[in-house]
Scaffold this motif. Structure first.
Motif, PDB file in Angstrom:
ATOM      1  N   LEU A 195       0.830  -1.206   0.000  1.00  0.00           N
ATOM      2  CA  LEU A 195       0.000   0.000   0.000  1.00  0.00           C
ATOM      3  C   LEU A 195       0.865   1.256   0.000  1.00  0.00           C
ATOM      4  CD1 LEU A 195      -2.708  -1.068   2.628  1.00  0.00           C
ATOM      5  CD2 LEU A 195      -2.963  -0.959   0.152  1.00  0.00           C
ATOM      6  N   LEU A 196       1.941   1.243   0.773  1.00  0.00           N
ATOM      7  CA  LEU A 196       2.842   2.397   0.798  1.00  0.00           C
ATOM      8  C   LEU A 196       3.477   2.625  -0.564  1.00  0.00           C
ATOM      9  CD1 LEU A 196       4.604   1.815   4.248  1.00  0.00           C
ATOM     10  CD2 LEU A 196       3.039   3.666   3.669  1.00  0.00           C
ATOM     11  N   GLY A 197       3.840   1.546  -1.259  1.00  0.00           N
ATOM     12  CA  GLY A 197       4.433   1.696  -2.587  1.00  0.00           C
ATOM     13  C   GLY A 197       3.459   2.304  -3.579  1.00  0.00           C
ATOM     14  N   LEU A 198       2.189   1.869  -3.543  1.00  0.00           N
ATOM     15  CA  LEU A 198       1.188   2.440  -4.438  1.00  0.00           C
ATOM     16  C   LEU A 198       0.966   3.921  -4.143  1.00  0.00           C
ATOM     17  CD1 LEU A 198      -1.436  -0.460  -4.504  1.00  0.00           C
ATOM     18  CD2 LEU A 198       0.092   0.225  -6.351  1.00  0.00           C
ATOM     19  N   ILE A 199       1.025   4.285  -2.857  1.00  0.00           N
ATOM     20  CA  ILE A 199       0.849   5.695  -2.494  1.00  0.00           C
ATOM     21  C   ILE A 199       2.051   6.520  -2.947  1.00  0.00           C
ATOM     22  CG2 ILE A 199       0.670   7.290  -0.545  1.00  0.00           C
ATOM     23  CD1 ILE A 199      -0.940   5.149   0.909  1.00  0.00           C
ATOM     24  N   MET A 200       3.250   6.000  -2.725  1.00  0.00           N
ATOM     25  CA  MET A 200       4.449   6.764  -3.068  1.00  0.00           C
ATOM     26  C   MET A 200       4.665   6.854  -4.576  1.00  0.00           C
ATOM     27  SD  MET A 200       5.549   8.027  -0.391  1.00  0.00           S
ATOM     28  CE  MET A 200       6.937   8.796  -1.218  1.00  0.00           C
ATOM     29  N   LEU A 201       4.023   5.981  -5.359  1.00  0.00           N
ATOM     30  CA  LEU A 201       4.084   6.141  -6.812  1.00  0.00           C
ATOM     31  C   LEU A 201       3.457   7.456  -7.245  1.00  0.00           C
ATOM     32  CD1 LEU A 201       3.270   2.574  -8.222  1.00  0.00           C
ATOM     33  CD2 LEU A 201       5.436   3.828  -8.385  1.00  0.00           C
ATOM     34  N   GLY A 202       2.468   7.902  -6.470  1.00  0.00           N
ATOM     35  CA  GLY A 202       1.845   9.190  -6.760  1.00  0.00           C
ATOM     36  C   GLY A 202       2.513  10.356  -6.073  1.00  0.00           C
ATOM     37  N   GLY A 203       3.496  10.098  -5.212  1.00  0.00           N
ATOM     38  CA  GLY A 203       4.248  11.174  -4.569  1.00  0.00           C
ATOM     39  C   GLY A 203       3.622  11.728  -3.299  1.00  0.00           C
ATOM     40  N   ASP A 204       2.629  11.050  -2.730  1.00  0.00           N
ATOM     41  CA  ASP A 204       1.947  11.566  -1.534  1.00  0.00           C
ATOM     42  C   ASP A 204       2.596  10.987  -0.288  1.00  0.00           C
ATOM     43  OD1 ASP A 204       0.252  12.633   0.295  1.00  0.00           O
ATOM     44  OD2 ASP A 204      -1.552  11.610  -0.383  1.00  0.00           O
ATOM     45  N   MET A 205       3.630  11.665   0.201  1.00  0.00           N
ATOM     46  CA  MET A 205       4.349  11.153   1.356  1.00  0.00           C
ATOM     47  C   MET A 205       3.585  11.381   2.656  1.00  0.00           C
ATOM     48  SD  MET A 205       8.349  11.656   2.339  1.00  0.00           S
ATOM     49  CE  MET A 205       9.091  10.577   3.576  1.00  0.00           C
ATOM     50  N   GLY A 206       2.726  12.399   2.707  1.00  0.00           N
ATOM     51  CA  GLY A 206       1.952  12.658   3.914  1.00  0.00           C
ATOM     52  C   GLY A 206       1.044  11.490   4.263  1.00  0.00           C
ATOM     53  N   THR A 207       0.302  10.982   3.273  1.00  0.00           N
ATOM     54  CA  THR A 207      -0.561   9.828   3.506  1.00  0.00           C
ATOM     55  C   THR A 207       0.261   8.593   3.836  1.00  0.00           C
ATOM     56  OG1 THR A 207      -2.167  10.766   1.954  1.00  0.00           O
ATOM     57  CG2 THR A 207      -2.425   8.447   2.523  1.00  0.00           C
ATOM     58  N   ALA A 208       1.446   8.461   3.231  1.00  0.00           N
ATOM     59  CA  ALA A 208       2.312   7.324   3.531  1.00  0.00           C
ATOM     60  C   ALA A 208       2.760   7.346   4.991  1.00  0.00           C
ATOM     61  CB  ALA A 208       3.523   7.334   2.595  1.00  0.00           C
ATOM     62  N   ILE A 209       2.998   8.527   5.546  1.00  0.00           N
ATOM     63  CA  ILE A 209       3.391   8.629   6.954  1.00  0.00           C
ATOM     64  C   ILE A 209       2.250   8.165   7.870  1.00  0.00           C
ATOM     65  CG2 ILE A 209       4.013  10.253   8.781  1.00  0.00           C
ATOM     66  CD1 ILE A 209       5.494  11.884   6.681  1.00  0.00           C
ATOM     67  N   ILE A 210       1.012   8.549   7.526  1.00  0.00           N
ATOM     68  CA  ILE A 210      -0.133   8.119   8.325  1.00  0.00           C
ATOM     69  C   ILE A 210      -0.282   6.608   8.265  1.00  0.00           C
ATOM     70  CG2 ILE A 210      -2.596   8.411   8.720  1.00  0.00           C
ATOM     71  CD1 ILE A 210      -0.950  10.928   9.128  1.00  0.00           C
ATOM     72  N   LEU A 211      -0.113   6.024   7.084  1.00  0.00           N
ATOM     73  CA  LEU A 211      -0.220   4.577   6.936  1.00  0.00           C
ATOM     74  C   LEU A 211       0.875   3.864   7.736  1.00  0.00           C
ATOM     75  CD1 LEU A 211      -2.452   3.362   5.108  1.00  0.00           C
ATOM     76  CD2 LEU A 211      -0.641   2.629   3.570  1.00  0.00           C
ATOM     77  N   THR A 212       2.071   4.443   7.755  1.00  0.00           N
ATOM     78  CA  THR A 212       3.154   3.877   8.557  1.00  0.00           C
ATOM     79  C   THR A 212       2.838   3.940  10.041  1.00  0.00           C
ATOM     80  OG1 THR A 212       4.723   4.613   6.857  1.00  0.00           O
ATOM     81  CG2 THR A 212       5.631   3.976   8.981  1.00  0.00           C
ATOM     82  N   ALA A 213       2.241   5.042  10.471  1.00  0.00           N
ATOM     83  CA  ALA A 213       1.845   5.159  11.880  1.00  0.00           C
ATOM     84  C   ALA A 213       0.808   4.100  12.250  1.00  0.00           C
ATOM     85  CB  ALA A 213       1.299   6.561  12.156  1.00  0.00           C
ATOM     86  N   ILE A 214      -0.137   3.819  11.356  1.00  0.00           N
ATOM     87  CA  ILE A 214      -1.136   2.779  11.619  1.00  0.00           C
ATOM     88  C   ILE A 214      -0.461   1.417  11.746  1.00  0.00           C
ATOM     89  CG2 ILE A 214      -3.132   1.569  10.669  1.00  0.00           C
ATOM     90  CD1 ILE A 214      -3.951   4.190   9.332  1.00  0.00           C
ATOM     91  N   LEU A 215       0.500   1.137  10.874  1.00  0.00           N
ATOM     92  CA  LEU A 215       1.231  -0.135  10.930  1.00  0.00           C
ATOM     93  C   LEU A 215       1.954  -0.291  12.263  1.00  0.00           C
ATOM     94  CD1 LEU A 215       2.430  -2.720   9.682  1.00  0.00           C
ATOM     95  CD2 LEU A 215       4.214  -1.277   8.646  1.00  0.00           C
ATOM     96  N   PHE A 216       2.642   0.757  12.693  1.00  0.00           N
ATOM     97  CA  PHE A 216       3.359   0.689  13.962  1.00  0.00           C
ATOM     98  C   PHE A 216       2.389   0.552  15.145  1.00  0.00           C
ATOM     99  CE2 PHE A 216       7.102   3.137  11.980  1.00  0.00           C
ATOM    100  CZ  PHE A 216       7.675   1.941  11.576  1.00  0.00           C
ATOM    101  N   GLY A 217       1.234   1.225  15.037  1.00  0.00           N
ATOM    102  CA  GLY A 217       0.241   1.090  16.094  1.00  0.00           C
ATOM    103  C   GLY A 217      -0.267  -0.336  16.228  1.00  0.00           C
ATOM    104  N   LEU A 218      -0.511  -0.996  15.104  1.00  0.00           N
ATOM    105  CA  LEU A 218      -0.966  -2.390  15.143  1.00  0.00           C
ATOM    106  C   LEU A 218       0.114  -3.302  15.711  1.00  0.00           C
ATOM    107  CD1 LEU A 218      -2.809  -2.630  11.692  1.00  0.00           C
ATOM    108  CD2 LEU A 218      -3.855  -2.567  13.956  1.00  0.00           C
ATOM    109  N   LEU A 219       1.375  -3.090  15.314  1.00  0.00           N
ATOM    110  CA  LEU A 219       2.461  -3.911  15.845  1.00  0.00           C
ATOM    111  C   LEU A 219       2.636  -3.691  17.343  1.00  0.00           C
ATOM    112  CD1 LEU A 219       5.147  -3.579  13.010  1.00  0.00           C
ATOM    113  CD2 LEU A 219       3.733  -5.573  13.553  1.00  0.00           C
ATOM    114  N   TRP A 220       2.464  -2.455  17.781  1.00  0.00           N
ATOM    115  CA  TRP A 220       2.595  -2.160  19.204  1.00  0.00           C
ATOM    116  C   TRP A 220       1.503  -2.864  20.003  1.00  0.00           C
ATOM    117  CZ3 TRP A 220       6.207   0.550  22.007  1.00  0.00           C
ATOM    118  CH2 TRP A 220       5.859   0.868  23.310  1.00  0.00           C
ATOM    119  N   LEU A 221       0.277  -2.821  19.498  1.00  0.00           N
ATOM    120  CA  LEU A 221      -0.828  -3.483  20.189  1.00  0.00           C
ATOM    121  C   LEU A 221      -0.676  -4.994  20.176  1.00  0.00           C
ATOM    122  CD1 LEU A 221      -3.771  -1.327  18.810  1.00  0.00           C
ATOM    123  CD2 LEU A 221      -2.986  -1.380  21.165  1.00  0.00           C
ATOM    124  N   ALA A 222      -0.044  -5.521  19.139  1.00  0.00           N
ATOM    125  CA  ALA A 222       0.171  -6.967  19.057  1.00  0.00           C
ATOM    126  C   ALA A 222       1.276  -7.441  19.974  1.00  0.00           C
ATOM    127  CB  ALA A 222       0.479  -7.367  17.619  1.00  0.00           C
ATOM    128  N   GLY A 223       1.971  -6.510  20.622  1.00  0.00           N
ATOM    129  CA  GLY A 223       3.035  -6.894  21.557  1.00  0.00           C
ATOM    130  C   GLY A 223       4.339  -7.223  20.886  1.00  0.00           C
TER     131      GLY A 223
END
Length: 454
Positions: A195-223
């Motif tokens: 998903l991050l690659g598809l977003i960065m193909l369009g050059g939208d790094m702001g949305t990519a940062i939010i998606l990365t934050a969601i990924l880290f949040g899920l990993l944090w909750l998973a322990g």
């Protein structure tokens, strides 16, 4: 009254109360604190915070969109209420999505995870097809729906990652597979990177940062263990650094952090500096609704990314602190829902939605304050943009559904007495003048009584 040996009535001794209870009763501040704490710990607190906070943010956002977008619309030879009407339409559709999501059972939310992910990936890939995708402000992340309506599929990618990631981690937790690092990372991290690659193909790094934050949040909750968490964070940070270094536009945005002049360190910081000017000229209570000066062509994107600056200019420090308080209450309620549930899917989904909204609000407000680089992400529920508003309101509906599904909240909602159960008129018997027993538990209790108990 019995007498004593001397013939005198016995002396009644007053019972001394503990000093601590007198202190609590005599201290109004302490009493107010205890009452607030008691109200804060009620089962429906999270439910009311999510519902009321999101509603207030959306309504205030509509007001500010109307105020901040009038000049832009007139400059484009459009009616002054053009952007407001589009945002109002999106809010109405979003309210329907919120209502549907809040009434859906958890099983149906989990069933929708894979279809939403597949649809988001398809639309994000469709953006890169020539003739279908279109570029806005240099980012190829939009699809035209005809006329003036456009859609940004990457906004729906956030919702897809939250639902799909929560369902994936919940199923693996049920099978006790999250103790192995490969099951924690695969396929969650590869799909997120797709998903991050598809977003960065369009050059939208702001949305990519939010998606990365969601990924880290899920990993944090998973322990996730610390070394695994740091490893994924290091890889993401290295990729982000390379993307920033290879783009002059992103380097210029990075150079505008804390800028006080339109030309700072050789970069064009016009937008960042005029955002600070708008906040500084607002004072405590602002210049008045609709009286902003910066929106008259000085501040770019006044109704989208920098609507918080216009809010500070027109409503002052009081208005901006109110917006911050509403987002803080929304974030606290989301954390409370995720922390009190026993359902792993609810915990991961509520934590993912809370991470999404909180991280996006922090990045947007931090950019307006000059503390972070301008990422080009809207303020959730507040800024203009239907593509961002619709999935966000659906995500709020998720939180409402989860807050209602808590055992204590369900019991409290079941015990509530409706206010419309009393018949009008003074005539009739006493039985008809009593309020109707709408609640199931009350009906059972009254049916169990005998005639002699009445």
């Amino acid at each position: 009254m019995p007498s004593s040996r001397t013939g005198r009535p016995p002396v009644q001794r007053t019972v001394r109360r503990p000093a601590a209870s007198r202190t609590v009763r005599d201290n109004p501040v302490r009493q107010l604190y205890l009452r607030a704490k008691k109200a804060w710990d009620r089962p429906l607190t999270a439910y009311y915070l999510i519902l009321g906070g999101s509603l207030l943010i959306t309504v205030l956002g509509l007001v500010m969109v109307y105020s901040a977008s009038q000049i832009k619309a007139l400059q484009m030879s459009l009616p002054g209420s053009y952007f407001f009407r589009k945002q109002l339409l999106a809010a109405a559709i979003g309210a329907g999505l919120l209502l549907v999501a809040s009434r859906m059972p958890v099983k149906l939310h989990r069933a929708l995870a894979y279809p939403i992910l597949a649809g988001a990936v398809f639309l994000m890939a469709l953006v890169q097809v020539p003739g279908i995708g279109m570029a806005v402000n240099g980012n190829q992340n939009w699809i035209s729906l005809g006329g003036s309506f456009q859609i940004q599929p990457s906004e729906f990618g956030k919702l897809a990652l939250v639902l799909w990631g929560a369902d994936l981690l919940a199923r693996k937790q049920d099978k006790k597979l999250l103790t192995q690092w490969k099951h924690m990372l695969v396929p969650l991290v590869p799909v997120a990177f797709m998903l991050l690659g598809l977003i960065m193909l369009g050059g939208d790094m702001g949305t990519a940062i939010i998606l990365t934050a969601i990924l880290f949040g899920l990993l944090w909750l998973a322990g996730a263990p610390t070394r695994l968490f740091v490893g994924v964070l290091s890889i993401a940070g290295l990729i982000g650094l390379i993307l920033i270094k290879t783009s002059p536009n992103r380097m210029a945005r990075l150079a505008c952090i804390g800028a006080t002049e339109p030309r700072s360190a050789g970069a064009d910081c016009w937008q960042a500096v005029h955002g600070i000017y708008a906040l500084a000229s607002g004072g405590i209570f602002g210049s008045g609704l609709g009286a902003s000066v910066e929106k008259w062509g000085q501040l770019p994107e006044a109704h989208t990314d920098f609507i918080f600056a216009v809010t500070g200019e027109e409503l002052g420090l009081a208005g901006t602190l109110s917006v911050l308080a509403l987002f803080a209450a929304l974030g606290y309620a989301g954390i409370r829902v995720a922390g009190r549930t026993e359902d792993p899917f609810v915990r991961y989904a509520a934590g993912g939605v809370t991470t999404w909204i909180t991280a996006q609000a922090v990045i947007n407000i931090g950019a307006v304050l000059g503390l972070l680089p301008i990422a080009g992400v809207p303020l959730p529920l507040f800024s203009y943009g239907g593509s961002a508003l619709l999935p966000t309101m659906f995500a709020i509906g998720l939180l409402i559904a989860f807050a209602r599904d808590e055992p204590a909240a369900r019991a409290a909602l079941a015990m509530r007495q409706p206010r419309f159960g009393r018949k009008r008129g003074a005539g009739g018997s006493a039985r008809t003048r009593e309020p109707r027993r709408w609640n199931t538990m009350r009906r059972r209790a009254s049916a169990a009584r005998t005639s002699g108990e009445r």
